[in-house]
Design an enzyme around this catalytic site. Structure first.
Site, PDB file in Angstrom:
ATOM      1  N   ASP A  71      14.195  15.867  40.724  1.00  0.00           N
ATOM      2  CA  ASP A  71      13.928  15.521  42.116  1.00  0.00           C
ATOM      3  C   ASP A  71      15.077  14.715  42.709  1.00  0.00           C
ATOM      4  OD1 ASP A  71      13.084  13.547  40.222  1.00  0.00           O
ATOM      5  OD2 ASP A  71      12.114  12.426  41.840  1.00  0.00           O
ATOM      6  N   GLU A 135      10.829  11.403  39.264  1.00  0.00           N
ATOM      7  CA  GLU A 135      11.431  10.150  38.817  1.00  0.00           C
ATOM      8  C   GLU A 135      11.609   9.173  39.966  1.00  0.00           C
ATOM      9  OE1 GLU A 135      14.477   7.162  37.987  1.00  0.00           O
ATOM     10  OE2 GLU A 135      14.583   8.772  39.474  1.00  0.00           O
TER      11      GLU A 135
END
Length: 405
Positions: A71, A135
């Site tokens: 991400d 994350e």
């Protein structure tokens, strides 16, 4: 694999707008890429368009885990000079969202595995590649993998977050807290008919900060320093002639082992309960993120290998006096030391997936954060050095080969 192919892989990863979501599309691409080179992997779905990916080479012990997240953070396109989701090369700089944090690290790890596989690298043990979702907000992917047992037999962990030529083995924890204030709206000419949520919020924030300040003054870690307390968001009120009926603030607190996350939460909750009991305020605490601090083993085998392997790469940077001055200034602002001739080992305020991976063993584990990138993560016009990106592909291969000797 030639340079063009290596840049094409990074370009493809950058093209996925995995802004706090859609990591499954990245995982599907990585799985296909790995399959083309005879590396098997599993896509482990999460909610929505999200997933983790796990790949392995070898079998048995020891187990070396390599990890990176898929991400990225959001972009303000108007502030970008290039398309943030199109890798753009200018001199030695590769621009794109995630180029530093951390799709270059992700790509470098994947390519390193592919090249080792193609070289028929023989070794005793297992290389486990963990590509995670979420994350940037909550580390949900790493938390899920840890619960599923993918860290249970791991002996060493290397996370490819951007560190440049610095070795990170410790990181602060993080609390993201929302303080909600519920009041009663009224006309500003008749404040007694209302209950000002903004005023209550400001008062309780002052009390929280005062209580925590006393605790933070006496708690310090030799590597990570002191706890950091920030009020990052505050909202309340809509117009000048209306008493606000609701207000909220968001706190970001970077934590250390000496002042545990739960101690901070208990302190804040006690302040709020006392405030609610002694005033007309109605304050509520919501914890949106709770990540513990991690303090690894400074004498870990991985750290020693990196210091030996990477020293020649640092020396060939040949920084000018002007560049050294600029990097030293940046180091002072960030709190992360810089050296032009030594591979430093440091602790940082920013967290990584290690906080979830190592939740059962937060101190003394053989782990390191080491990956291509610089200090412009999350910024507009994010970029990574092409030279550094390509170097890290070779560096990762050397680390893996040396680790299994």
């Amino acid at each position: 694999m030639d340079i063009k192919e290596k840049l094409d892989i990074l370009s493809k990863l950058i093209s996925f707008p995995s802004v706090n979501d859609h990591e499954k599309q990245v995982a599907i691409y990585l799985q296909k890429l790995l399959q083309e080179h005879n590396i098997s992997s599993q896509i482990l779905p999460l909610e929505g368009d999200r997933a983790n990916l796990v790949a392995e080479i070898g079998s048995g012990k020891p187990v070396l885990a390599l990890s990176g997240h898929m991400d990225v953070v959001d972009v303000q396109r108007d502030n970008w000079q290039t398309d943030p989701f199109k890798l753009t090369s200018v001199d030695d700089k590769l621009y794109g969202r995630g180029s530093t944090d951390m799709k270059s690290g992700l790509a470098a790890m994947v390519i390193a595995l592919i090249e080792l596989q193609e070289s028929n690298f023989q070794f005793p043990g297992t290389i486990r590649f963990l590509a995670t979702s979420g994350e940037e907000v909550g580390q949900y992917g790493a938390e899920t993998l840890q619960k599923q047992g993918y860290m249970q037999d791991v002996d060493s962990l290397l996370i490819g977050e951007p560190s440049g030529y610095v070795v990170v083995y410790a990181s602060k924890g993080e609390l993201d807290l929302k303080i909600q204030s519920f009041g009663k709206a009224a006309h500003s000419s008749m404040p007694a008919l209302g209950n000002n949520a903004v005023e209550h919020l400001l008062r309780v924030l002052n009390q929280i900060e005062s209580q925590l300040s006393d605790l933070m003054t006496t708690a310090e870690n030799d590597v990570l320093g002191k706890t950091l307390f920030n009020i990052d968001v505050i909202k309340g009120g809509q117009q000048p002639n209306a008493i606000p009926g609701y207000a909220e603030a968001v706190l970001n607190i970077r934590t250390i082992p000496e002042l545990a996350n739960q101690k901070i939460l208990d302190t804040i909750q006690n302040v709020i309960e006392h405030y609610n009991a002694t005033t007309t305020g109605q304050i509520n605490l919501v914890c949106d993120m709770n990540i513990i601090p991690i303090l690894g083993n400074k004498d870990a085998k991985l750290i020693k290998l990196i210091q030996k392997i990477v020293q020649p790469y640092l020396q060939k940077q040949n920084y000018s006096a002007e560049e050294i001055e600029q990097l030293e200034k940046q180091a002072q602002l960030s709190g992360i030391p810089f050296s032009a001739d030594e591979i430093l080992t440091v602790g940082v305020s920013g967290g990584t997936d290690a906080s979830k991976f190592l939740i059962d063993q937060p101190q003394g584990f053989n782990y390191v954060v080491f990956g291509p990138g610089n200090g412009n993560a999350h910024q507009d016009n994010e970029f990574v050095s092409q030279t550094m990106y390509l170097d890290f592909i070779d560096i990762y291969q050397q680390i893996i080969k040396e680790y299994f000797k």
